[in-house]
Design an enzyme around this catalytic site. Sequence first.
Site: not given
Length: 218
Positions: A14, A89, A123, A156, A167
Amino acid sequence: MRKFVIMGVQGSGKGTQAGMLAADLDLVHLSVGDIFRWHVQHHTKIGAQVRRTMAAGAMVDDALVEGVMGDRLAWHDWNYGFILDGFPRTVRQAEFFLESYDIDAVINLEMPDSVVRERVLARRLCSGCGLDWNLLAHRPKVPDVCDICLSALVAREDDNLLALGARLRDYHDKTAPVLALFERKEFVAQFDATQPVNAIQHEIRTRFGLPTLATQSE
Ligand SMILES: [Zn+2]
């Protein structure tokens, strides 16, 4: 004047798509994530709140997002338009926003949760120089070692299955009603976010009759 809202789950690209549109079309990229990152880097009170929430794997609460974004929108610093990223949101925020601003479209980047998991869990971050790596797309020559500074690569703290699951759930719970509202107003255009970056960008521009990408990177 071009006014867009871009929506998509974390990992859908995004920010990249919004950045490409903004840079090329002189739109102001109003990103909640960027604003919060600024606060974290500058150790503000808002920054501390954001850090705590992210470590717990949750989304930053709506009141904070609303306050920060309301202040940012009040600048009115766009001449050619804007692209909103990370806001609204909630249905309440969306309704409030639509009272003051009209938009051309909502760009919705669709990516299945399974693909998000695969990408996010790949990641890595260099513990030495801070460079981002990805075991799928941007892989180091030696596993788990940074090519540049030879430090160890680490995940992370919020890139674990549990935090990511929370999430994703949070994202779907929150955004489904917002998307439904935008859909009723016929603003929503869907794009397949599993495609390569340039292909998605091309599709967005074709759909809205925007100038095509001037420089196609290889
Ligand atoms: Zn490094």
